[in-house]
Design a protein around this motif. Structure first.
Motif, short mmCIF file in Angstrom:
data_model
loop_
_atom_site.label_atom_id
_atom_site.label_comp_id
_atom_site.label_asym_id
_atom_site.label_seq_id
_atom_site.Cartn_x
_atom_site.Cartn_y
_atom_site.Cartn_z
N UNK A 39 -5.09 6.38 -10.82
CA UNK A 39 -6.53 6.53 -11.06
C UNK A 39 -7.40 5.77 -10.07
N UNK A 40 -6.81 4.93 -9.25
CA UNK A 40 -7.58 4.17 -8.28
C UNK A 40 -8.21 5.13 -7.27
N UNK A 59 0.81 -1.18 0.00
CA UNK A 59 0.00 0.00 0.00
C UNK A 59 0.87 1.27 0.00
N UNK A 60 2.07 1.14 0.56
CA UNK A 60 2.98 2.28 0.54
C UNK A 60 3.40 2.59 -0.88
N UNK A 61 3.41 1.57 -1.72
CA UNK A 61 3.75 1.72 -3.13
C UNK A 61 2.83 2.74 -3.80
N UNK A 62 1.53 2.62 -3.55
CA UNK A 62 0.55 3.52 -4.16
C UNK A 62 0.71 4.93 -3.61
N UNK A 95 -7.64 -3.41 -0.95
CA UNK A 95 -7.80 -4.05 0.35
C UNK A 95 -7.72 -5.56 0.15
N UNK A 96 -7.04 -6.24 1.04
CA UNK A 96 -6.95 -7.68 0.96
C UNK A 96 -8.31 -8.27 1.33
#
Length: 72
Positions: free
Chosen positions: A37-38, A1-4, A43-44
């Protein structure tokens, strides 16, 4: 999630191009665009960890590990 979050910060705050972000993070440009664009963070969806393929042998493996720990 840190990637995004990192992609969004680099593009929106720092003004980096999609191509530059993709090159530095070693991701494809479509993956970077998708992250931008998300609407929400992914979420898992998995509620519980499925049993591994060795699940039916788990008791035997644990018994062997106990025996081995007693031997040393």
């Amino acid at each position: 999630m840190e990637f995004i979050a990192d992609i969004r910060r680099r593009h929106l705050v720092d003004g980096e191009s999609i191509r530059a972000i993709a090159r530095e993070l070693q991701r494809s440009r479509p993956a970077v665009r998708k992250a931008l664009t998300a609407l929400t963070d992914p979420v898992d969806q998995r509620q519980h960890q499925p049993v591994p393929k060795l699940g039916e042998y788990q008791a035997q493996l644990e018994q062997w590990l106990e025996i081995e720990s007693c031997l040393t």
